[in-house]
Design a protein around this motif. Structure first.
Motif, PDB file in Angstrom:
ATOM      1  N   PRO A 134     -36.185  47.238  74.577  1.00 18.89           N
ATOM      2  CA  PRO A 134     -35.045  46.298  74.188  1.00 18.89           C
ATOM      3  C   PRO A 134     -35.240  45.659  72.900  1.00 18.89           C
ATOM      4  O   PRO A 134     -36.472  46.221  72.232  1.00 18.89           O
ATOM      5  N   ARG A 135     -34.283  45.210  72.380  1.00 21.04           N
ATOM      6  CA  ARG A 135     -34.177  44.820  70.865  1.00 21.04           C
ATOM      7  C   ARG A 135     -34.808  43.637  70.604  1.00 21.04           C
ATOM      8  O   ARG A 135     -34.599  42.428  71.569  1.00 21.04           O
ATOM      9  N   ASP A 176     -33.377  40.118  72.702  1.00 17.64           N
ATOM     10  CA  ASP A 176     -32.993  40.411  74.081  1.00 17.64           C
ATOM     11  C   ASP A 176     -33.670  39.513  75.049  1.00 17.64           C
ATOM     12  O   ASP A 176     -34.920  39.293  74.877  1.00 17.64           O
ATOM     13  N   THR A 226     -37.812  35.825  75.721  1.00 21.40           N
ATOM     14  CA  THR A 226     -37.021  36.729  74.481  1.00 21.40           C
ATOM     15  C   THR A 226     -38.017  37.628  73.803  1.00 21.40           C
ATOM     16  O   THR A 226     -38.907  37.081  73.284  1.00 21.40           O
TER      17      THR A 226
END
Length: 129
Positions: A46-47, A50, A77
């Motif tokens: 994920p970035r 996210d 996060t």
């Protein structure tokens, strides 16, 4: 025999987690997992920014044998991803606990407490025999 480091938290899905700050947890896959997968050729993560949920898939890892899901050991996060893996995914094979870490998650609680709530090294070792 796979290396299982003391002081880390482990999941049933073969991820490890370590406290990387008061509220940050660094994760990767275990030495056992990388041996089972074989040569890693690609990691999809994920970035930063996210949201990930404990126990839920957060990305994939591809080897010459298969593609497997990666699971979040904690909720939070995504704060950082290991950008070195995009050019050198084989770091997961050669350094699963060091240069092959995957991402850091900023949690809502204490990183140390969250890691301690996972399997310890002895409990995880009993699942890899």
């Amino acid at each position: 025999m796979s290396e299982i480091r003391q002081g880390l938290g482990y999941t049933e899905e073969h991820e490890w987690a370590s406290a990387a700050g008061e509220n940050a947890v660094r994760i990767g896959i275990t030495d056992h997992a990388q041996h089972q997968l074989g040569d890693i050729v690609f990691v999809e993560l994920p970035r930063p920014g996210d949201r990930v949920e404990a126990g839920q898939p957060l990305g994939t890892i591809e080897s010459v044998k298969t593609v497997s899901d990666l699971y979040a050991p904690v909720s939070g996060t995504v704060a950082k991803v290991n950008d070195a893996l995009s050019d050198s995914p084989e770091l997961v094979n050669s350094e699963p606990y060091d240069g092959g870490w995957m991402l850091e998650i900023e949690t809502d609680g204490s990183a140390a407490e969250l890691v301690a709530s996972l399997l310890d090294a002895d409990a995880y070792a009993g699942r890899t025999d």
